[in-house]
Design a protein around this motif. Structure first.
Motif, PDB file in Angstrom:
ATOM      1  N   UNK A  83      37.596  32.141  46.551  1.00 50.79           N
ATOM      2  CA  UNK A  83      38.667  32.009  45.617  1.00 50.79           C
ATOM      3  C   UNK A  83      38.988  33.323  44.987  1.00 50.79           C
ATOM      4  N   UNK A  84      37.514  33.927  44.741  1.00 53.42           N
ATOM      5  CA  UNK A  84      37.695  35.419  44.100  1.00 53.42           C
ATOM      6  C   UNK A  84      38.286  36.316  44.768  1.00 53.42           C
ATOM      7  N   UNK A  85      37.975  36.337  45.981  1.00 53.13           N
ATOM      8  CA  UNK A  85      38.284  37.401  46.850  1.00 53.13           C
ATOM      9  C   UNK A  85      39.971  37.113  46.968  1.00 53.13           C
ATOM     10  N   UNK A  86      40.457  35.826  46.944  1.00 55.51           N
ATOM     11  CA  UNK A  86      41.944  35.655  47.383  1.00 55.51           C
ATOM     12  C   UNK A  86      42.992  36.158  46.052  1.00 55.51           C
ATOM     13  N   UNK A  87      42.260  36.635  44.985  1.00 55.35           N
ATOM     14  CA  UNK A  87      43.003  37.287  43.801  1.00 55.35           C
ATOM     15  C   UNK A  87      42.877  38.849  44.082  1.00 55.35           C
ATOM     16  N   UNK A  88      44.095  39.281  44.142  1.00 60.00           N
ATOM     17  CA  UNK A  88      44.280  40.646  44.415  1.00 60.00           C
ATOM     18  C   UNK A  88      43.873  41.515  43.478  1.00 60.00           C
ATOM     19  N   UNK A  89      44.021  41.064  42.262  1.00 63.76           N
ATOM     20  CA  UNK A  89      43.617  41.975  40.978  1.00 63.76           C
ATOM     21  C   UNK A  89      41.937  42.088  40.879  1.00 63.76           C
ATOM     22  N   UNK A  90      41.271  41.558  41.491  1.00 58.28           N
ATOM     23  CA  UNK A  90      39.851  41.649  41.453  1.00 58.28           C
ATOM     24  C   UNK A  90      39.424  42.391  42.522  1.00 58.28           C
ATOM     25  N   UNK A  91      38.918  43.673  42.407  1.00 59.77           N
ATOM     26  CA  UNK A  91      38.667  44.580  43.236  1.00 59.77           C
ATOM     27  C   UNK A  91      36.873  44.684  43.453  1.00 59.77           C
ATOM     28  N   UNK A  92      36.351  44.001  42.773  1.00 57.22           N
ATOM     29  CA  UNK A  92      34.708  44.045  43.054  1.00 57.22           C
ATOM     30  C   UNK A  92      34.263  42.420  42.995  1.00 57.22           C
ATOM     31  N   UNK A  93      33.686  42.045  43.941  1.00 55.87           N
ATOM     32  CA  UNK A  93      33.022  40.649  43.785  1.00 55.87           C
ATOM     33  C   UNK A  93      31.585  40.836  44.047  1.00 55.87           C
ATOM     34  N   UNK A  94      30.682  40.269  43.081  1.00 49.88           N
ATOM     35  CA  UNK A  94      29.177  40.528  42.903  1.00 49.88           C
ATOM     36  C   UNK A  94      28.509  39.223  42.808  1.00 49.88           C
TER      37      UNK A  94
END
Ligand SMILES: Nc1nc2c(ncn2[C@@H]2O[C@H](COP(=O)(O)OP(=O)(O)OP(=O)(O)O)[C@@H](O)[C@H]2O)c(=O)[nH]1
Ligand SMILES: C[S@@+](CC[C@H](N)C(=O)[O-])C[C@H]1O[C@@H](n2cnc3c(N)ncnc32)[C@H](O)[C@@H]1O
Ligand code: SF4
Ligand code: SF4
Length: 326
Positions: A83-94
């Motif tokens: 879900x986080x990855x599918x949001x284009x504005x989020x460039x870092x998932x930790x």
């Protein structure tokens, strides 16, 4: 929509999103008696998480850290990453994890979009690890660290809370490890929490002691980038790994605060040690509530205090860090 900013000119582009309070470890500084459920907790579901991520992304959030409790205990943990990855504005998932499911799932999480992982390893001595975490899982966690290194994460960080009388003799072992292993090792100064007063008195150790030892051994302070958070980082030509110190009692620690927190039940916490959390959940139900939700976020930011008040022993609403994700 305008970027979240407080009255002290600090911008907030980093969200620490807790997805559960539950944990399977019993770290003596956090949940010494293990997780105690309070009724039947209902943590944010995938729809609510999607709406939360979307609203924060609209107001400038670029980095999201999924935390807990132990976030990987959620059966839908991989879906949360997606879900986080599918949001284009989020460039870092930790994420930050105790590592117990890592050996099995590192690759799956990476493939879902996770790019940075922080793993808590409080001691490299298996017996001390057991004594601190209440779990005899040192080998399992270290297999997880290896799996994370192999999966290709951008950053693998190891967190160790500095504990007087427990892991304070471990520095040479840690240094030996990072000589040839490309990880970022971070020593976190123990912070007092509502339930941790006596433990804090017994085990708090100033990070400055480690800093002096590092400087004497030739470690160089890395000048922070504009958007870096409050950790002080050091590197050394002879070592593949780096060292970070998180020293919340140091002067000006909060000046570079760039993060907000949302608890697993959907409360906004303006500070790790805030006096209370502000409910967002009523506005996480449908996408058309986003403008109102953003209005609430901006309104709250105006209330953010300049620093924590830990020096006065004021720990706010935070009984232990598992309740808000650290
Ligand atoms: N007081 C305080 N402590 C923090 C803050 N951010 C992180 N910490 C402490 O450092 C611990 C580890 O943080 P992590 O979850 O690894 O995340 P991080 O330090 O933001 O990591 P990076 O994003 O890799 O810089 C937290 O659980 C806290 O104990 C902060 O803003 N204030
Ligand atoms: C609350 S845990 C949640 C994530 C996961 N369960 C883990 O342990 O990595 C996040 C971080 O908070 C740190 N932590 C917990 N209680 C702390 C305290 N009282 N002072 C400093 N750090 C603490 C832990 O060591 C861990 O690195
Ligand atoms: S620090 Fe993390 S692993 Fe340890 S008890 Fe707290 S939430 Fe669990
Ligand atoms: S203690 Fe509060 S204000 Fe200070 S850096 Fe941490 S979250 Fe920000």
């Amino acid at each position: 929509m305008s970027q979240l900013q407080d009255n002290f000119g600090r911008r907030f582009h980093y969200l620490r999103m807790s997805v559960t309070d539950v944990c399977n470890f019993k770290c003596t500084y956090c949940l010494p008696d293990g997780y105690r459920p309070d009724g039947k907790p209902k943590f944010l579901d995938l729809n609510e998480i999607e709406h939360l991520v979307s609203a924060f992304a609209e107001v400038g959030t670029q980095k999201i850290r999924i935390t807990g409790g132990e976030p990987s205990l959620r059966k839908d943990f991989t879906d949360i990453i997606r879900i986080v990855k599918d949001n284009d504005k989020i460039n870092t998932i930790a994420t930050t994890t105790n590592g117990y499911r890592l050996a099995k799932h590192a690759q799956e999480w990476y493939d879902a979009g996770l790019r940075r992982i922080n793993i808590s390893v409080d001691s490299l001595d298996p017996k001390m690890f057991y004594q601190i975490t209440g779990e005899n899982k040192f080998d399992e966690v270290m297999r997880g660290v290896d799996a994370a290194l192999e999966a290709g994460f951008e950053r693998v960080k190891i967190n160790a809370v500095l504990l007087k009388g427990l892991n304070d003799k471990d520095l040479p072992r840690f240094l030996h490890w990072i000589k040839s292993t490309p990880i970022d090792l971070r020593f976190i100064e123990l912070m007092e929490t509502g339930l941790g007063h006596d433990y804090f008195k017994a085990h708090h150790l100033a990070g400055a002691d480690i800093k002096n030892q590092l400087e004497q051994a030739g470690w160089q302070f890395d000048t922070p980038a504009v958007d870096d958070g409050p950790a002080q980082n050091f590197s050394h030509d002879d070592y593949q790994g780096r060292i970070g110190l998180i020293m919340p009692y140091a002067k000006n620690f909060c000046a570079s605060c760039n993060r907000l927190r949302v608890s697993a039940k959907g409360k906004l916490h303006l500070c790790l040690f805030t006096e209370n959390g502000v409910d967002l959940r009523d506005l996480l139900q449908t996408p058309d509530q986003q403008a109102e939700l953003i209005g609430r976020l901006h309104g709250q930011l105006a209330q953010k205090k300049q620093t924590h008040f830990l020096h006065d022993g004021i720990t706010g609403v935070t009984q232990h860090l598992a309740s808000i994700g650290g």
